[in-house]
Design a protein around this motif. Sequence first.
Motif, PDB file in Angstrom:
ATOM      1  N   ARG A   1       0.799  -1.265   0.058  1.00 32.14           N
ATOM      2  CA  ARG A   1       0.011   0.185   0.098  1.00 32.14           C
ATOM      3  C   ARG A   1       0.914   1.448   0.093  1.00 32.14           C
ATOM      4  NH1 ARG A   1      -2.997  -2.918   3.745  1.00 32.14           N
ATOM      5  NH2 ARG A   1      -2.290  -1.844   5.471  1.00 32.14           N
ATOM      6  N   ARG A   2       1.834   1.448   0.877  1.00 33.33           N
ATOM      7  CA  ARG A   2       2.670   2.501   0.958  1.00 33.33           C
ATOM      8  C   ARG A   2       4.283   2.107   0.891  1.00 33.33           C
ATOM      9  NH1 ARG A   2       0.847   6.486   5.002  1.00 33.33           N
ATOM     10  NH2 ARG A   2       2.442   7.607   4.098  1.00 33.33           N
ATOM     11  N   PRO A   3       4.559   1.758  -0.451  1.00 37.27           N
ATOM     12  CA  PRO A   3       6.116   1.222  -0.223  1.00 37.27           C
ATOM     13  C   PRO A   3       6.954   1.941   0.367  1.00 37.27           C
ATOM     14  CG  PRO A   3       4.950   1.543  -2.513  1.00 37.27           C
ATOM     15  CD  PRO A   3       4.211   1.758  -1.511  1.00 37.27           C
ATOM     16  N   ALA A   4       7.091   3.327   0.051  1.00 39.73           N
ATOM     17  CA  ALA A   4       8.043   4.558   0.502  1.00 39.73           C
ATOM     18  C   ALA A   4       8.076   4.200   2.183  1.00 39.73           C
ATOM     19  CB  ALA A   4       7.755   5.741   0.018  1.00 39.73           C
ATOM     20  N   LEU A   5       6.992   4.253   2.740  1.00 40.56           N
ATOM     21  CA  LEU A   5       6.825   4.213   4.202  1.00 40.56           C
ATOM     22  C   LEU A   5       7.554   2.645   4.637  1.00 40.56           C
ATOM     23  CD1 LEU A   5       6.123   5.235   6.865  1.00 40.56           C
ATOM     24  CD2 LEU A   5       4.041   4.375   6.523  1.00 40.56           C
ATOM     25  N   ALA A   6       7.230   1.919   3.950  1.00 40.06           N
ATOM     26  CA  ALA A   6       7.681   0.396   4.313  1.00 40.06           C
ATOM     27  C   ALA A   6       9.429   0.463   4.241  1.00 40.06           C
ATOM     28  CB  ALA A   6       7.114  -0.701   3.452  1.00 40.06           C
ATOM     29  N   PHE A   7       9.815   1.002   3.158  1.00 43.00           N
ATOM     30  CA  PHE A   7      11.275   0.940   2.984  1.00 43.00           C
ATOM     31  C   PHE A   7      11.832   1.785   4.008  1.00 43.00           C
ATOM     32  CE2 PHE A   7      10.273  -0.774  -1.229  1.00 43.00           C
ATOM     33  CZ  PHE A   7      11.124  -2.082  -1.186  1.00 43.00           C
ATOM     34  N   ALA A   8      11.194   2.986   4.240  1.00 38.04           N
ATOM     35  CA  ALA A   8      11.632   3.683   5.265  1.00 38.04           C
ATOM     36  C   ALA A   8      11.895   2.951   6.614  1.00 38.04           C
ATOM     37  CB  ALA A   8      10.947   5.069   5.439  1.00 38.04           C
ATOM     38  N   LEU A   9      10.743   2.284   7.094  1.00 45.02           N
ATOM     39  CA  LEU A   9      10.671   1.676   8.203  1.00 45.02           C
ATOM     40  C   LEU A   9      12.007   0.387   8.341  1.00 45.02           C
ATOM     41  CD1 LEU A   9       6.898   1.148   9.208  1.00 45.02           C
ATOM     42  CD2 LEU A   9       8.631   2.382  10.484  1.00 45.02           C
ATOM     43  N   MET A  10      11.821  -0.151   7.280  1.00 48.53           N
ATOM     44  CA  MET A  10      12.883  -1.282   7.001  1.00 48.53           C
ATOM     45  C   MET A  10      14.438  -0.625   7.347  1.00 48.53           C
ATOM     46  SD  MET A  10      11.076  -3.129   4.047  1.00 48.53           S
ATOM     47  CE  MET A  10      12.359  -4.303   3.527  1.00 48.53           C
TER      48      MET A  10
END
Length: 133
Positions: free
Chosen positions: A45-54
Amino acid sequence: DAPVPGTTELIGQSIVGIVFLQLADALLCGRLTRSEIWLAPLRRRRPALAFALMAGFDALGALFMVLVLSAAVPDLVDAYRIGEYLGALGDFRLPLWPVRLLIVVGLSVTALAFLKLAVAHARRAWRGAGDMP
């Protein structure tokens, strides 16, 4: 019909060395245990946020490895300096510094692997997403 002296000590210390030497490889190959119950849907849904969290998780992983490393290095130095060993004098003696060295090397390489992943995930977050590195 007698056991080989030191077998228990050798096997036990070998397992410790193997675990720390395979840690970075397991991380980079995506085989290190992690829970993705909420991260996988977020990545869709929100890949940029997911990658930032990762990237943040990976940075914390690197920090944790450095903290453990800061405790492992003095143990290595002490084991070498005092000649620490396992076993009984006159029967079998296994010096502990080589295993402690493997621990230090494994932790160092794993910290670098976490940093590599943190940078890769931060770049993907900055660009807005993309495939997993």
